[in-house]
Design an enzyme around this catalytic site. Structure first.
Site, mmCIF file in Angstrom:
data_model
loop_
_atom_site.group_PDB
_atom_site.id
_atom_site.type_symbol
_atom_site.label_atom_id
_atom_site.label_comp_id
_atom_site.label_asym_id
_atom_site.label_seq_id
_atom_site.Cartn_x
_atom_site.Cartn_y
_atom_site.Cartn_z
ATOM 1 N N ASN A 226 18.938 11.326 35.721
ATOM 2 C CA ASN A 226 19.091 9.895 35.488
ATOM 3 C C ASN A 226 17.743 9.205 35.523
ATOM 4 O O ASN A 226 16.841 9.589 36.256
ATOM 5 C CB ASN A 226 20.066 9.273 36.510
ATOM 6 N N PHE B 140 17.092 1.366 38.685
ATOM 7 C CA PHE B 140 17.568 0.307 39.596
ATOM 8 C C PHE B 140 18.195 -0.871 38.840
ATOM 9 O O PHE B 140 17.867 -2.037 39.075
ATOM 10 C CB PHE B 140 16.427 -0.242 40.471
ATOM 11 N N SER C 91 12.640 6.772 44.470
ATOM 12 C CA SER C 91 13.176 6.945 43.118
ATOM 13 C C SER C 91 12.044 7.217 42.152
ATOM 14 O O SER C 91 11.013 6.533 42.189
ATOM 15 C CB SER C 91 13.918 5.688 42.676
ATOM 16 N N ASN D 15 12.138 6.521 39.065
ATOM 17 C CA ASN D 15 12.357 5.719 37.864
ATOM 18 C C ASN D 15 11.806 4.305 37.907
ATOM 19 O O ASN D 15 12.023 3.531 36.984
ATOM 20 C CB ASN D 15 13.858 5.688 37.552
ATOM 21 N N THR D 16 11.124 3.939 38.979
ATOM 22 C CA THR D 16 10.386 2.679 39.012
ATOM 23 C C THR D 16 8.914 3.062 39.098
ATOM 24 O O THR D 16 8.515 3.711 40.075
ATOM 25 C CB THR D 16 10.800 1.815 40.225
ATOM 26 N N LYS E 30 14.255 6.622 52.934
ATOM 27 C CA LYS E 30 14.736 7.722 52.080
ATOM 28 C C LYS E 30 13.567 8.306 51.308
ATOM 29 O O LYS E 30 12.837 7.572 50.628
ATOM 30 C CB LYS E 30 15.811 7.208 51.120
ATOM 31 N N ASN F 30 15.994 12.210 47.874
ATOM 32 C CA ASN F 30 16.328 11.599 46.590
ATOM 33 C C ASN F 30 16.302 12.683 45.497
ATOM 34 O O ASN F 30 16.217 13.872 45.795
ATOM 35 C CB ASN F 30 15.313 10.477 46.295
#
Ligand code: FMN
Length: 336
Positions: free
Chosen positions: A109, A113, A179, A181-182, A213, A242
């Site tokens: 994915n 966010f 994450s 993805n940022t 996390k 994560n």
């Protein structure tokens, strides 16, 4: 067959994954009146001053906007971690951004966010009201992250804002710095950047238990540095891990992997590293911190292995997607 199990069993393997998620989640919420009559399975776990109805929770990212907490709890999850919620509402990355690698029972994915923002989610949680475990609700975790438009130098204030708005509604709070993805988010795991964020959030969170996390892609020494920082600041716990940016050891073809593109990989391929990180953390922190093990937990044996590695609590996401709504109950009932 109920509507929701049909969607999980059939929809989740044929329909576009993000659409399947939306439909499946909607069906779970619609089934809540029926589900609510079932007793939460498993044995209670005491951690961070809270009583969790059982050991297994739903990992962050499934209910980003806190719209289905009680329906998800009714499926048998002892805790539900909502979010990641950011200081500002944001749409996330362009679609498609969610992919299945079915040969690995894995997911890639790059959602980025997508969420309604801290103010809207706080209002939703306020409207729900505090529902205690004694009233049959799951323990509620709220996971916060940095808004994409906020530059790294202002990250502290952005996390602070989310913590101030959301901590009053949370049983525990999680600072997500892991994450993929940022852009730049995971740089915040470096101790010199992480410390001011955690100190500020701790101040805003008051007595609400606080966890951080982390990513499985941290080098071992960086995992240990975060563990030492968490202990020094007096956090209640660490969530490991994560998703990973690694694509090693997959059964899917290189074409399938390439077609999914960039993003975080979750599911069984994550198990080995997530297990190792958990073990390292437990060795380092002793009994001082609560450790939540997440990453690839799919079978009862996986769950037991992660507990044996030192986890106090477990979470899952990808197995729930592949295995369907009966999954949390099966795992919890299968554990001694
Ligand atoms: C589609 C998707 C979205 C996710 N979104 C988030 C998120 O917003 N915040 C977060 O901390 N983790 C997020 N995660 C990571 C999961 O919480 C979990 O750490 C990871 O998937 C490993 O667990 P699993 O192998 O059981 O899926 C997401 C995972 C997936 C598959």
């Amino acid at each position: 067959m109920t509507a929701y199990s049909f969607l999980f069993d059939h929809g989740f393997t044929r329909v576009d994954p993000e659409r399947a998620h939306r439909l499946g989640f909607r069906a779970v919420r619609a089934a809540r009146p029926v589900l609510a009559r079932r007793r939460t399975p498993g044995r209670p776990v005491s951690a961070m001053g809270l009583t969790f109805p059982n050991v297994l929770g739903l990992a962050a990212g499934f209910d980003k906007n806190a719209v289905g907490i009680d329906a998800l709890g009714a499926l048998g999850f002892g805790h539900v971690e909502v979010g990641t919620v950011t200081g500002q509402p944001q749409p996330g990355n362009p679609k498609p951004r969610l992919f299945r690698l079915t040969a690995d029972r894995a997911v890639v994915n790059r959602m980025g966010f997508n969420n309604d923002g801290a103010e809207a989610v706080a209002a939703r949680l306020a409207a729900r009201g505090r529902r205690s475990v004694a009233e049959g609700g799951p323990v509620l975790g709220v996971n916060i992250g940095k808004s994409k438009v906020v530059p790294e130098e202002q990250a502290v204030r952005d996390y602070e804002k989310s913590a101030r708005l959301l901590a009053p509604h949370a049983d525990y709070l999680v600072v997500n710095v892991s994450s993929p993805n940022t852009p730049g988010l995971r740089n915040l795991q470096a101790v010199d950047k992480l410390e001011p964020i955690l100190v500020a959030v701790r101040r805003e969170a008051g007595s609400v238990p606080l966890l951080v996390k982390i990513a499985p892609d941290l080098a071992d020494e960086d995992v240990l540095a975060v563990a030492d920082l968490a202990t020094a600041i007096g956090l209640e716990g660490i969530i490991a891990t994560n998703t990973t940016i690694s694509r090693d050891g997959l059964a899917s073809t290189s074409e399938q992997v390439a077609a999914a593109g960039a993003g975080g990989l979750s599911g069984p391929p994550l198990t080995g590293r997530a297990d190792k990180v958990l073990r390292m953390l437990r060795d380092r922190v002793g009994d001082a911190l609560t450790l939540i093990g997440v990453g690839g937990v799919t079978t009862v044996e996986d769950a037991q292995a992660r507990l044996d590695a030192g986890a106090d609590l477990l979470q899952g996401y990808t197995a729930f997607v592949y295995e369907g709504p009966g999954w949390p109950r099966r795992i919890v009932r299968g554990l001694p």
